[in-house]
Design a protein around this motif. Structure first.
Motif, mmCIF file in Angstrom:
data_model
loop_
_atom_site.group_PDB
_atom_site.id
_atom_site.type_symbol
_atom_site.label_atom_id
_atom_site.label_comp_id
_atom_site.label_asym_id
_atom_site.label_seq_id
_atom_site.Cartn_x
_atom_site.Cartn_y
_atom_site.Cartn_z
ATOM 1 N N THR A 117 1.109 -3.513 -6.064
ATOM 2 C CA THR A 117 1.320 -2.257 -5.357
ATOM 3 C C THR A 117 0.229 -1.267 -5.748
ATOM 4 O OG1 THR A 117 2.901 -0.456 -4.900
ATOM 5 C CG2 THR A 117 2.978 -1.435 -7.105
ATOM 6 N N VAL A 118 -0.312 -0.565 -4.759
ATOM 7 C CA VAL A 118 -1.444 0.344 -4.962
ATOM 8 C C VAL A 118 -1.033 1.761 -4.576
ATOM 9 C CG1 VAL A 118 -3.846 0.837 -4.385
ATOM 10 C CG2 VAL A 118 -3.039 -1.533 -4.421
ATOM 11 N N ALA A 143 2.524 -1.633 4.300
ATOM 12 C CA ALA A 143 2.104 -0.259 4.017
ATOM 13 C C ALA A 143 3.303 0.662 4.158
ATOM 14 C CB ALA A 143 0.989 0.169 4.965
ATOM 15 N N TRP A 173 -7.546 -5.265 4.726
ATOM 16 C CA TRP A 173 -6.204 -5.848 4.699
ATOM 17 C C TRP A 173 -6.194 -7.185 5.435
ATOM 18 C CZ3 TRP A 173 -2.620 -1.133 6.215
ATOM 19 C CH2 TRP A 173 -2.810 -0.090 5.281
ATOM 20 N N ILE A 186 0.853 -1.182 0.000
ATOM 21 C CA ILE A 186 0.000 0.000 0.000
ATOM 22 C C ILE A 186 0.892 1.236 0.000
ATOM 23 C CG2 ILE A 186 -1.884 1.200 1.143
ATOM 24 C CD1 ILE A 186 -2.545 -1.668 0.222
ATOM 25 N N GLY A 214 -5.788 2.729 -1.245
ATOM 26 C CA GLY A 214 -5.082 1.609 -0.646
ATOM 27 C C GLY A 214 -5.807 0.974 0.518
ATOM 28 N N SER A 215 -6.706 1.718 1.171
ATOM 29 C CA SER A 215 -7.423 1.147 2.310
ATOM 30 C C SER A 215 -8.329 -0.007 1.883
ATOM 31 C CB SER A 215 -8.244 2.221 3.024
ATOM 32 O OG SER A 215 -9.250 2.744 2.171
ATOM 33 N N GLY A 248 -7.359 -2.248 -0.333
ATOM 34 C CA GLY A 248 -6.525 -3.348 -0.787
ATOM 35 C C GLY A 248 -6.755 -3.644 -2.256
ATOM 36 N N LEU A 302 -1.793 7.760 5.296
ATOM 37 C CA LEU A 302 -2.677 7.281 4.237
ATOM 38 C C LEU A 302 -3.687 8.381 3.931
ATOM 39 C CD1 LEU A 302 -3.695 4.667 2.621
ATOM 40 C CD2 LEU A 302 -5.286 4.385 4.520
#
Length: 392
Positions: A146-147, A190, A201, A124, A175-176, A178, A248
């Motif tokens: 990968t985000v 992360a 996640w 993340i 990214g939260s 996933g 984030l």
């Protein structure tokens, strides 16, 4: 000294430094050698400090290549974006929003990830792409996702992946959430901090898998949580070291301005005054900030600078109803405190610090975190010993 000479000296010197610090282990050394940091740093960078919270002036590879190489192969974080890309030019913006992380932290977190041959990893926060490239070299492109939330940052990382022949699946998104399509993962890592572990996640990690993420409360202070996912959808584990990462984007805090608090403009006119032996200067230690934020999650602080090193520390609540100030001057043993509102916030701070001292002044390694579908809790020494949360 030309750029080539600095390049030849830089990676080897940095490897020695990282191995000496115990961050770069022998199993990650081949990846370090094969994936040069310089290939994942833009021409313009703002060098940071070990703590990561101060940036120096811009360094441009085109105008000062030797200095650029020297910073790239130093054990420091490198800011590469300000203000979500809205800031341009060579000055500093308001807030750093993307970086190439401190190498000691990169390899310490990769060590804690404990990857094995065949592991599938979800990352993340792509950032400049160095961390994902290191994982890709070791595990192969089919095993790394990968985000990145910022499309421009993700596109630049894709360009660097292509140039080095290391091309993980690179996605643009939150990214939260996933990435369910490739789940389950053996490992999740992360490279941005969180105040709440997204349960997605945990759901996307197989039982026995590991999540490594920087975690910290709103007040401040961060530690790297290393969580193992159990059969019942519970993830739990210790904090393994302190950290300082950008938040984030989905979890950034917005704090009300001091001027919006009742009585703040008049300051001492309506507040209750008293003296305290607790120094405001102690509140800046990372572990103190972490402990305060865990126990009083709706509290935040601001600093009002004075002269000759003096300052006023403001403690405020998220609801905008109460505040306290404590005035620091060098050499004093008692400090003037003013409290205003229905809560006595400095008294809450004193209670937390008293608890911390009674517990033997624990550092990050004695704390841990447990995450379930119902929420999360921080504990001390054992999951059966949750840290008290002092909610009003």
């Amino acid at each position: 000294m030309n750029e080539h000479d600095v390049q030849e000296a830089g990676p080897g010197g940095l490897a020695s430094v990282l191995m000496g610090k115990g961050a770069l282990s022998s199993d990650w050394l081949p990846a370090f050698k094969a994936v040069p940091r310089d290939a994942f740093v833009p021409d313009k960078l703002w060098p940071g400090t070990a703590g990561g919270n101060r940036q120096g002036e811009v360094i441009d590879r085109q105008t000062d290549p030797a200095k650029w190489w020297g910073k790239v192969y130093s054990d420091i974080p490198l800011t590469t974006q300000w203000d979500d890309g809205a800031h341009s030019g060579t000055g500093k913006g308001r807030a750093p929003t993307s970086s190439n992380s401190m190498p000691k932290m990169v390899f310490s977190m990769l060590r804690e990830l404990s990857v094995e041959r065949g592991c599938r990893v979800l990352e993340i926060g792509t950032g400049t792409g160095w961390n994902a490239a290191l994982l890709t070299h070791r595990l192969g492109p089919d095993n790394v996702v990968t985000v990145e939330v910022d499309p421009a940052v993700a596109e630049e990382a894709r360009r660097r992946f292509g140039a080095t022949g290391l091309e993980p699946l690179t996605l643009v998104g939150d990214g939260s959430a996933g990435h369910l399509e490739r789940a389950p993962y053996d490992r999740v890592i992360a490279t941005c901090s969180i105040a709440r572990v997204p349960y997605a996640w945990v759901e996307q990690t197989r039982p026995g898998g590991i999540i490594v993420a920087p975690w910290g409360p709103a007040y401040g202070g961060q530690g790297i949580a290393r969580l193992t996912v159990g059969e019942g959808g519970v993830a739990s584990g210790p904090f393994v070291l302190s950290s300082a990462f950008m938040r984030l984007r989905d979890q950034r805090d917005t704090f009300p301005p001091t001027s919006s608090f009742p009585g703040a403009d008049a300051w001492s006119a309506d507040g209750e005054k008293r003296a305290s032996s607790l120094s405001p200067d102690d509140m800046g230690d990372w572990i103190h900030m972490f402990t305060l934020g865990v126990q009083v999650p709706d509290m935040f602080c601001r600093v009002q600078a004075g002269t000759d090193g003096a300052y006023r520390l403001w403690i405020l609540d998220m609801a905008g109803t109460s505040w306290a100030t404590a005035d620091y001057e060098h050499g004093r043993t008692e400090y003037e405190v003013v409290e205003y509102g229905p809560r006595q916030l400095w008294a809450e701070v004193e209670a937390v610090m008293s608890w911390w001292h009674k517990q033997g002044e624990p550092q990050f390694e004695r704390y841990g975190l447990t995450v379930t579908s119902q929420g999360q809790r921080v504990w001390l020494d054992s999951p059966d010993n949750p840290v008290p949360v002092r909610v009003p």
